[in-house]
Motif scaffolding. Structure first.
Motif, PDB file in Angstrom:
ATOM      1  N   LYS A  53      57.945  30.695  19.643  1.00  0.00           N
ATOM      2  CA  LYS A  53      56.583  30.574  20.168  1.00  0.00           C
ATOM      3  C   LYS A  53      56.328  29.157  20.687  1.00  0.00           C
ATOM      4  N   GLY A  54      55.873  29.077  21.936  1.00  0.00           N
ATOM      5  CA  GLY A  54      55.595  27.789  22.557  1.00  0.00           C
ATOM      6  C   GLY A  54      56.823  27.078  23.084  1.00  0.00           C
ATOM      7  N   LYS A  55      58.012  27.685  22.864  1.00  0.00           N
ATOM      8  CA  LYS A  55      59.255  27.038  23.304  1.00  0.00           C
ATOM      9  C   LYS A  55      60.017  27.872  24.324  1.00  0.00           C
ATOM     10  N   VAL A  56      59.673  29.156  24.380  1.00  0.00           N
ATOM     11  CA  VAL A  56      60.201  30.064  25.396  1.00  0.00           C
ATOM     12  C   VAL A  56      59.014  30.827  25.969  1.00  0.00           C
ATOM     13  N   SER A  57      58.963  30.959  27.265  1.00  0.00           N
ATOM     14  CA  SER A  57      57.818  31.593  27.905  1.00  0.00           C
ATOM     15  C   SER A  57      57.661  33.039  27.460  1.00  0.00           C
ATOM     16  N   ASP A  58      56.453  33.397  27.011  1.00  0.00           N
ATOM     17  CA  ASP A  58      56.164  34.774  26.614  1.00  0.00           C
ATOM     18  C   ASP A  58      56.306  35.741  27.788  1.00  0.00           C
ATOM     19  N   SER A  59      56.183  35.215  28.985  1.00  0.00           N
ATOM     20  CA  SER A  59      56.271  36.068  30.171  1.00  0.00           C
ATOM     21  C   SER A  59      57.659  36.664  30.354  1.00  0.00           C
ATOM     22  N   ASN A 117      74.383  27.636   8.417  1.00  0.00           N
ATOM     23  CA  ASN A 117      74.302  26.172   8.425  1.00  0.00           C
ATOM     24  C   ASN A 117      72.912  25.690   8.855  1.00  0.00           C
ATOM     25  N   ASN A 118      71.859  26.300   8.292  1.00  0.00           N
ATOM     26  CA  ASN A 118      70.462  25.954   8.591  1.00  0.00           C
ATOM     27  C   ASN A 118      70.092  26.156  10.056  1.00  0.00           C
ATOM     28  N   THR A 119      70.832  27.012  10.727  1.00  0.00           N
ATOM     29  CA  THR A 119      70.619  27.259  12.153  1.00  0.00           C
ATOM     30  C   THR A 119      70.499  28.751  12.397  1.00  0.00           C
ATOM     31  N   THR A 120      69.573  29.133  13.249  1.00  0.00           N
ATOM     32  CA  THR A 120      69.353  30.536  13.589  1.00  0.00           C
ATOM     33  C   THR A 120      69.820  30.802  15.012  1.00  0.00           C
ATOM     34  N   PHE A 121      70.473  31.949  15.204  1.00  0.00           N
ATOM     35  CA  PHE A 121      70.940  32.363  16.521  1.00  0.00           C
ATOM     36  C   PHE A 121      70.385  33.745  16.834  1.00  0.00           C
ATOM     37  N   PHE A 154      70.139  32.067  22.112  1.00  0.00           N
ATOM     38  CA  PHE A 154      69.413  30.862  21.730  1.00  0.00           C
ATOM     39  C   PHE A 154      69.909  30.342  20.384  1.00  0.00           C
ATOM     40  N   LYS A 155      69.996  29.022  20.299  1.00  0.00           N
ATOM     41  CA  LYS A 155      70.295  28.331  19.045  1.00  0.00           C
ATOM     42  C   LYS A 155      69.041  27.588  18.618  1.00  0.00           C
ATOM     43  N   ILE A 156      68.591  27.861  17.371  1.00  0.00           N
ATOM     44  CA  ILE A 156      67.367  27.251  16.865  1.00  0.00           C
ATOM     45  C   ILE A 156      67.717  26.402  15.649  1.00  0.00           C
ATOM     46  N   SER A 157      67.594  25.094  15.773  1.00  0.00           N
ATOM     47  CA  SER A 157      67.973  24.164  14.713  1.00  0.00           C
ATOM     48  C   SER A 157      66.938  24.144  13.599  1.00  0.00           C
ATOM     49  N   LYS A 158      67.297  23.552  12.491  1.00  0.00           N
ATOM     50  CA  LYS A 158      66.403  23.468  11.338  1.00  0.00           C
ATOM     51  C   LYS A 158      65.108  22.766  11.699  1.00  0.00           C
ATOM     52  N   ASP A 159      65.182  21.792  12.601  1.00  0.00           N
ATOM     53  CA  ASP A 159      63.985  21.052  13.000  1.00  0.00           C
ATOM     54  C   ASP A 159      63.134  21.801  14.023  1.00  0.00           C
ATOM     55  N   VAL A 199      64.884  24.428  20.107  1.00  0.00           N
ATOM     56  CA  VAL A 199      65.456  25.639  20.683  1.00  0.00           C
ATOM     57  C   VAL A 199      66.310  25.280  21.884  1.00  0.00           C
ATOM     58  N   LYS A 200      67.529  25.826  21.913  1.00  0.00           N
ATOM     59  CA  LYS A 200      68.446  25.538  23.009  1.00  0.00           C
ATOM     60  C   LYS A 200      69.104  26.835  23.484  1.00  0.00           C
ATOM     61  N   LEU A 201      69.115  27.050  24.783  1.00  0.00           N
ATOM     62  CA  LEU A 201      69.846  28.177  25.356  1.00  0.00           C
ATOM     63  C   LEU A 201      71.313  27.769  25.449  1.00  0.00           C
ATOM     64  N   VAL A 202      72.178  28.421  24.653  1.00  0.00           N
ATOM     65  CA  VAL A 202      73.576  28.007  24.572  1.00  0.00           C
ATOM     66  C   VAL A 202      74.527  28.944  25.321  1.00  0.00           C
TER      67      VAL A 202
END
Length: 354
Positions: free
Chosen positions: A82-88, A100-104, A115-120, A123-126
């Motif tokens: 939310k707020g990091k990838v366009s809802d559209s 490893n504290n990371t969500t994919f 997408f790779k979502i770090s603990k902090d 959000v990164k498109l990998v």
């Protein structure tokens, strides 16, 4: 000295005897007879992918651009995108993993986006793949660095992408290094359980007009393919889910979701690491189910399956089954041998088995 030795021997024998009793008690588990369903989420989101974190929180993926996390202590749900990838974009996710504290999470349909979502919360498109046939079904990790996702064929083989650097980059495996797909062979994005991993070994369940097991002994470096006797032949048939208790014992379930009560050959079992499979509980319920999981500490005997027709349990490796509930779920993951999360259409619940 002799008396001290005698006392030591007595203590040792008592200690060993106690350990054995504890071990025997652990093996001789009481069969599950009921399930209590405790709702923890109700919203207009279809959820087919869940993953349990080391702290027993829950990560889940769904439609409406949803990759979210449930905090078991605070009971709060947070959409990590939310707020990091366009809802559209209106992306649907049917495959998620947490390591490893990371969500994919990888999306379905064209284009596929991982997408790779770090603990902090970053959000990164990998990974992104554009193809008219692209459709990813499941994702899993061997360890903190190495992971795999699979999907329908875009060329002549099942799509497989692999990371060796913690999910920062992903490479698609060439069809030159994979078994050729049969006509109409694909997979189902029904529960994020098309992939089973034990150590370095990997099993992938395909479905459709052909339903087979792709097997790798070396974390995706090389692959073999094994035939199965599960119902197949039309696009809606085959394996929808596979799980392995250890390197030898595995179970797969599926059927035909358009004929959900048919149970002739929708449950299969292996005891040789997937090389050969046999139909079990033929012409016996349950019929079509979308997810199977071994119960932890169940000695490869206890299984739970879920689907939109309900929840079922076996304590004899799938030979016979007990129907526990009519409640509809698509997918399930165990926290321990008596507690699990389950998700489905507009719902997530904690299941308490007794």
């Amino acid at each position: 000295m002799r008396s001290i030795i005698s006392i030591f021997i007595v203590l040792l024998l008592f200690s060993c005897g106690t350990s054995k009793k504890i071990e025997e008690k652990k093996v001789a588990r009481k069969a599950i007879s009921t399930v209590e369903i405790v709702p923890i989420f109700n919203d207009s989101i279809s959820i087919r992918a869940i993953a349990v974190t080391p702290t027993n929180d829950l990560v889940y993926g769904g439609n409406k651009t949803t990759i979210a996390q449930y905090n078991a202590k605070t009971k709060q749900h947070t959409n990590l995108l939310k707020g990091k990838v366009s809802d559209s974009l209106n992306i649907s996710f049917r495959a998620v993993a947490h390591v490893n504290n990371t969500t994919f999470g990888i999306s379905i349909v064209n284009p596929a986006m991982l997408f790779k979502i770090s603990k902090d919360g970053k959000v990164k498109l990998v990974y992104k793949e554009t193809h008219e046939k692209v459709f990813y079904d499941a994702i899993a990790f061997w360890n903190a660095k190495e992971g795999i996702a699979m999907g329908d064929p875009t060329d002549g083989c099942i799509s497989i992408i692999i990371t060796r650097d913690g999910g920062n980059t992903w490479q698609k495996v060439s069809c030159d290094n994979l078994p050729k797909a049969k006509e109409g062979e694909a997979a189902f994005a029904a529960s994020n359980t098309n992939i089973a991993i034990v150590g370095d070994e990997t099993w992938i369940a395909t479905g459709g007009k052909a339903s087979r097991i792709l097997y790798s002994a070396d974390k995706g470096q090389t692959w073999k393919v094994y035939e199965t006797p599960i119902v197949q032949g039309i696009e809606t048939t085959g394996m929808y889910s596979v799980d392995f208790y250890d390197s030898k014992n595995g179970f797969a379930i599926g059927g035909d979701y358009t004929k959900a009560d048919v149970n002739e050959a929708n449950k299969i079992r292996t005891s040789d690491g997937g090389k050969t499979w046999q139909v079990v509980a033929k012409n016996s319920n349950p019929g079509y189910r979308s997810c199977v999981q071994y119960v932890p500490n169940g000695n490869a005997k206890e299984l739970v399956v879920v689907g939109f027709k309900g929840i079922d349990y076996s304590n004899d490796a799938g030979n016979t089954w007990k129907h526990l509930s009519d409640k509809s779920f698509y997918t399930i993951k165990f926290i321990n041998d008596s507690t699990a999360y389950a998700a489905g259409q507009n719902r997530i619940a904690k299941l308490l088995f007794r």
